[in-house]
Design an enzyme around this catalytic site. Structure first.
Site, PDB file in Angstrom:
ATOM      1  N   LYS A  33      -3.150  14.870  -7.234  1.00  0.00           N
ATOM      2  CA  LYS A  33      -2.119  15.906  -7.355  1.00  0.00           C
ATOM      3  C   LYS A  33      -2.220  16.661  -8.681  1.00  0.00           C
ATOM      4  CE  LYS A  33       1.600  13.064  -9.280  1.00  0.00           C
ATOM      5  NZ  LYS A  33       1.640  13.726 -10.579  1.00  0.00           N
ATOM      6  N   THR A  34      -2.586  15.951  -9.765  1.00  0.00           N
ATOM      7  CA  THR A  34      -2.717  16.630 -11.061  1.00  0.00           C
ATOM      8  C   THR A  34      -3.817  17.677 -11.003  1.00  0.00           C
ATOM      9  OG1 THR A  34      -1.988  14.613 -12.170  1.00  0.00           O
ATOM     10  CG2 THR A  34      -3.060  16.273 -13.530  1.00  0.00           C
ATOM     11  N   ASP A 225       6.088  19.250 -11.233  1.00  0.00           N
ATOM     12  CA  ASP A 225       5.404  17.986 -10.937  1.00  0.00           C
ATOM     13  C   ASP A 225       6.440  16.887 -10.712  1.00  0.00           C
ATOM     14  OD1 ASP A 225       3.404  16.140 -10.622  1.00  0.00           O
ATOM     15  OD2 ASP A 225       2.972  15.917 -12.764  1.00  0.00           O
ATOM     16  N   GLU A 226       6.089  15.861  -9.932  1.00  0.00           N
ATOM     17  CA  GLU A 226       6.970  14.709  -9.677  1.00  0.00           C
ATOM     18  C   GLU A 226       8.365  15.170  -9.240  1.00  0.00           C
ATOM     19  OE1 GLU A 226       5.624  11.951  -9.563  1.00  0.00           O
ATOM     20  OE2 GLU A 226       4.145  11.622 -11.134  1.00  0.00           O
ATOM     21  N   GLN A 256       7.159   7.495  -3.787  1.00  0.00           N
ATOM     22  CA  GLN A 256       7.137   7.015  -5.165  1.00  0.00           C
ATOM     23  C   GLN A 256       8.400   7.425  -5.921  1.00  0.00           C
ATOM     24  OE1 GLN A 256       3.194   7.040  -7.232  1.00  0.00           O
ATOM     25  NE2 GLN A 256       2.518   8.227  -5.465  1.00  0.00           N
ATOM     26  N   ARG A 614      -1.215   0.839  -7.584  1.00  0.00           N
ATOM     27  CA  ARG A 614      -1.818   0.951  -8.928  1.00  0.00           C
ATOM     28  C   ARG A 614      -3.216   0.340  -8.925  1.00  0.00           C
ATOM     29  NH1 ARG A 614       0.127   4.900  -9.787  1.00  0.00           N
ATOM     30  NH2 ARG A 614       0.903   4.634  -7.685  1.00  0.00           N
TER      31      ARG A 614
END
Length: 775
Positions: A33-34, A225-226, A256, A614
């Site tokens: 996504k980044t 973002d997020e 998330q 993770r």
């Protein structure tokens, strides 16, 4: 430009090349996504969009720096500097400084951090002559913060009778007055707190249409973002700024969303498509981080949530090993397993310590992990918190224990003589210190002989000092007869430490109580372990020596290659080749405080999803049969999240059947009071296989007998090992050691062994858990 577009997969490319209109990018874990955010900004600039008209909002400065750095590599550093990019608070502070005169602030207004705000609230409570045990400053500040983030101003509070009633029911009827006074004092001081940066921005855009128009025209393209982590206040600002052109792109993953406890509203991302017409939706579903087993296991868990956006995360990576699930006896065994596994994996795969992470639900769980890693000489770093033995509440308890063991310990005395508060202030301490220096005695000795010394201390304070002296002396008498655990348990109760922690109902206050509980668990574990050692008693002095060695080993070194220890909340956005998720038990994970509603349970499940994703190559899940709570061993139940993972992705290191059937009542207590002849078949003849029901009954009986208590060192569990001087052995607590001497006979046989950890120990062989090794 074509070079960086070619690096994208099809789904990423579609999102990057979408230039205008509202859009949502639902980005699964590890899906890049980044990269999409940064490349989309670079693409917009390549299409002639002025960098000054692009606003990009993130949640951390680290994310903003990383994105700006990547963009600079594509479009050049000078152009990248023109972007409005940063955290919500930093960008809105910039706007507020430019427009501060509208709100009556100077452009150089101060920004209060949490400690500044806490000091101010404490001062107001004192000035109002309020009971600080009722109006706890942290709780008051937390309440005010929630008001601000929900856009409940002082004016709105005064109009809301329900809120006022709720505060009155909580025995804080003057909370509204404190809120008003706090706002006024901040204003007089030309200061805003962190919540004000959002609240005042909303005020600016709502009260001044010309300012709203100015920034709507400036920010033609907005990216967030997020987005699943935004609260109500952030949501409204973004909605207002993007309303004119509606070129808004939000990126996030509902799976998330794990920050509801600090105000994040998952509905912001779930309802995004309702807020804008003609929304284009893009799904980044290819995971580049993890193996197939990890990705598909995580999918099988998160699909149990009813409230979620549709997506199917997949990966082209290798299948990878299955997730390993291990059941241990207790948390000390859990720590030893994790430390040993890290050591073995590191050696077998030629890996660094920093390739490993240990994740837990609460900070208190770090204690057993830290102890085990130290004993394996594995360097580690605690993220987002102090090392267990460096936490204030732990140092407070240890200071009491140190003073009991050694009344001349001045640092311990100074730390706890007025904690919890006893009315012994700094002026009194200064007088005691002067007298101690003059008479060349310890401060404790001065307190003991206070009446003879004629110091300028009033009778009331002298009585308090005498009471403190008597309390410590009574503990010293107890220390002669009680082991370290029994004494420590009495100390934390009699001194009022626990009562003091209970006054603070904030999450931090609860965590401090959990940490003290965990310290007691560690002391109990130490006392049990000392039963192996000849002539050891598990006394306070023995424990303090053990802790002193542990904390010396715990000091920071220059080495940067360390195992990472952190809560799962802190792990979001990070990745590690090997991940250990420990404490997978009901009431711990999911937390007992988070299973009262479906929404709370679903957030816990999302938290587990974050933990699992993770891991890049291998994930471990561990749980224990029993865990100490306040020094008492209680039965633990495996977390429901383990059961929710499709079994094809799991590798049970202990047979699953061993924990699938649990007996809560011993069937042997029941007599044959009724005729059961017609309920069962004839008893099978010798040699015939028993029925399935009888097999299960036997298994249940076997499981019932296998209790952690039965592993107590009070009973020898195996023949006494035959040792000779010169042999090398390994012990779970002390590591490798060389046998120096073996003496005694039968049940009294003992060995003197020189261990790597702790030096020479004399172990009773009937209890010792030793393994012969070839050095």
């Amino acid at each position: 430009m074509q070079d960086f577009i070619a690096q994208l997969n099809d789904a990423q490319r579609e999102a990057v090349l979408q230039k205008d209109g509202p859009m949502i990018v639902i980005a699964g874990a590890g899906s890049g996504k980044t990269r999409v955010l940064t490349y989309r900004i670079a693409y917009l600039m390549s299409q002639g969009v002025d960098a000054f008209t692009i606003l990009s909002l993130t949640f951390t400065n680290k994310a903003a720096r990383e994105m700006k750095s990547r963009i600079a590599e594509i479009v050049g550093n000078s152009e990248a500097k023109n972007l409005w990019m940063g955290t919500f608070h930093s960008v809105f502070a910039r706007i507020l400084r430019a427009e501060s005169d509208k709100l009556g602030y100077p452009s150089n207004f101060s920004i209060y951090d949490a400690q500044d705000s806490q000091r101010l609230i404490r001062g107001i409570i004192k000035d109002f002559n309020l009971d600080k045990d009722v109006y706890k400053y942290k709780q008051v500040l937390s309440r005010i913060s929630s008001y601000k983030n929900s856009l409940i101003t002082v004016k709105a509070y005064k109009r809301d009778l329900e809120l006022q009633e709720a505060d009155a029911m909580a025995k804080r009827p003057r909370l509204g007055e404190i809120y008003e006074e706090y706002v006024e004092r901040c204003f007089k001081a030309d200061a805003m707190d962190f919540d004000d940066l959002l609240l005042r921005t909303n005020e600016l855009l709502a009260r001044y249409p010309e300012v709203l128009a100015k920034y709507q025209n400036r920010f033609k393209y907005i990216m967030v973002d997020e987005y699943q982590d935004t609260n109500h206040s952030q949501y409204l600002i973004v909605k207002a700024l993007s309303d004119r052109f509606q070129n808004i792109c939000v990126v996030g993953d509902d799976a998330q969303s794990i920050y509801a406890f600090r105000g994040a509203n998952i509905n912001n991302i779930l309802n995004f498509q309702k807020d804008y017409s003609d929304v284009k939706t893009f799904r980044l579903e290819q995971n580049y981080r993890s193996t197939k087993n990890i990705v598909e296991a995580a999918n099988s868990v998160i699909e149990k949530n009813k409230t979620r956006l549709e997506k199917v995360v997949w990966t082209a990576n290798d299948q990878g090993p299955r997730i390993r699930v291990n059941r241990l006896i207790n948390d000390a065994e859990e720590g030893r397993f994790v430390a040993s596994s890290i050591f073995e994996n590191r050696m077998e795969n030629q890996m660094r310590n920093s390739d490993f992470a240990i994740l837990y639900r609460t900070n208190a769980q770090s204690r057993a992990m830290e102890d085990a890693l130290r004993k394996k000489d594995i360097p580690y770093r605690i993220y987002g918190g102090l090392s267990f033995y460096q936490r204030k509440e732990i140092k407070d308890v240890l200071s009491y224990l140190r003073l009991i063991a050694n009344p001349k310990d001045e640092e311990a005395l100074i730390r706890i003589i007025n904690f919890p508060a006893r009315g012994i202030g700094q002026t009194t301490m200064d007088k005691l210190n002067l007298a101690a220096n003059h008479y060349k005695r310890s401060m404790f000795e001065i307190i003991e002989h206070l009446e003879k010394l004629n110091l300028d201390i009033n009778k009331g304070i002298q009585t308090k000092l005498k009471n403190f002296n008597n309390m410590i002396k009574s503990f010293r008498v107890m220390a002669e007869k009680k082991d370290a655990f029994d004494l420590a348990e009495i100390v934390v109760k009699k001194t009022g430490l626990i009562q003091e922690m209970k006054k603070d109902g904030t999450p931090e206050g609860i965590a401090r109580i959990e940490n003290i509980e965990e310290l007691l668990n560690g002391i109990q574990d130490f006392v049990e372990g000392q039963k192996e050692i000849a002539d050891a008693t598990g006394s306070l002095s023995e424990f303090l020596e053990d802790v002193a060695l542990a904390t010396d080993l715990d000091k920071e070194t220059d080495e940067v290659d360390r195992v990472a220890l952190m809560t799962i909340h802190l792990a979001k956005g990070l990745e590690f080749p090997f991940v250990y998720v420990v404490g997978m038990e009901e009431d711990l994970f999911p937390s007992a405080m988070s299973v009262n509603s479906r929404s709370e349970l679903e957030e816990e499940r999302r938290l587990f999803y974050v933990a699992l994703t993770r891991a890049e190559k291998q994930a471990y899940l561990t749980y224990v049969i029993s865990r100490y709570r306040w020094g008492k061993l209680i039965d633990a139940e495996p977390s429901r999240f383990i059961e929710e993972i499709d079994e094809q992705y799991l590798d049970f290191m202990v047979p699953k059947d061993d924990y699938q059937f649990r007996s809560f009542v011993n069937p042997d207590i029941f007599d044959d009071e009724i005729d059961k002849s017609n309920l069962r078949t004839t008893k099978p003849k010798k040699g015939t296989p028993p029925s399935k029901t009888e097999e299960e009954e036997k298994r249940i009986r076997r499981l019932r007998k296998v209790k952690p208590q039965d592993n107590s060192p009070a009973k020898p569990r195996k023949p006494i090992p035959q040792l000779d001087a010169g042999q090398w052995v390994e012990h779970q607590r002390f590591g490798k050691g060389k046998v120096l001497e073996v003496k005694g006979v039968g049940q009294d046989k003992k060995a003197n062994i020189d261990f790597q950890i702790g030096g020479v120990k004399s172990l009773l062989l009937k209890f010792a858990k030793l393994k012969l090794i070839n050095n």
